[in-house]
Design a protein around this motif. Structure first.
Motif, PDB file in Angstrom:
ATOM      1  N   HIS A  36       4.539  -1.544   7.406  1.00  0.00           N
ATOM      2  CA  HIS A  36       5.896  -1.403   8.037  1.00  0.00           C
ATOM      3  C   HIS A  36       6.161  -0.357   8.673  1.00  0.00           C
ATOM      4  CE1 HIS A  36       7.769  -5.088   5.840  1.00  0.00           C
ATOM      5  NE2 HIS A  36       6.734  -4.957   5.439  1.00  0.00           N
ATOM      6  N   PHE A  42      13.690  -4.960   5.149  1.00  0.00           N
ATOM      7  CA  PHE A  42      12.956  -6.128   4.574  1.00  0.00           C
ATOM      8  C   PHE A  42      14.215  -6.703   3.737  1.00  0.00           C
ATOM      9  CE2 PHE A  42      11.233  -7.874   0.495  1.00  0.00           C
ATOM     10  CZ  PHE A  42      10.175  -8.290   0.779  1.00  0.00           C
ATOM     11  N   LEU A  57      11.120   0.447   0.930  1.00  0.00           N
ATOM     12  CA  LEU A  57      10.028  -0.702   0.432  1.00  0.00           C
ATOM     13  C   LEU A  57       9.027  -0.526  -0.548  1.00  0.00           C
ATOM     14  CD1 LEU A  57       9.614  -3.780   1.544  1.00  0.00           C
ATOM     15  CD2 LEU A  57       8.235  -2.840   3.563  1.00  0.00           C
TER      16      LEU A  57
END
Length: 143
Positions: A36, A42, A57
């Motif tokens: 990412h 997210f 995340l």
């Protein structure tokens, strides 16, 4: 109308998807987060707030893996040069409020956008709410 290249599966996106999916299959939050962007978003569309940032995340995924016993069953995958759409089923193992273990499935859909560096900049996860709610209610988990 989208160009054919945006509809057809692209090898680079497919390879990135396979690495990313491996992180979920092996429950490896470090691998997932490493794919990412630093400013990633997210968002699981189940009423929860989006998770913003790679570090957040990482923590979020680690918490998911600690809290829930689940695996994934693959469905259809559509890839383009800077995205993928992935249909899958979450298979969850729970113990019901009656003390009896059970397995539940929930249909899921991921829409993932990539930046030019090949990093995930946004992942939206759409959940079959009725299936999720039924499983969680049977397990005594409030949403």
């Amino acid at each position: 109308m989208p160009a054919a290249a945006d509809i057809l599966e692209t090898p680079d996106t497919q390879a990135l998807f396979e690495r990313y999916h491996l992180g979920w299959e092996t429950r490896d939050p470090k691998l997932i987060a490493s794919l990412h962007s630093a400013d990633t978003v997210f968002h699981v569309h189940d009423g929860s707030e989006p998770v913003v940032g790679r570090d957040e995340l990482l923590s979020h995924c680690a918490g998911l893996f600690e809290q829930y016993d689940f695996s994934l069953e693959r469905g259809r995958l559509l890839c383009g040069s800077d995205f993928w759409v992935f249909e899958w089923q979450m298979v969850m193992n729970f113990t019901g409020t009656d003390g009896v273990p059970f397995t539940a499935t929930c249909e899921m859909l991921d829409v993932v956008t990539l930046n030019e560096a090949g990093e995930v900049v946004r992942k939206d996860v759409f959940v079959n709410g009725a299936q999720q709610q039924a499983a969680f209610m049977r397990a005594g988990i409030s949403l």
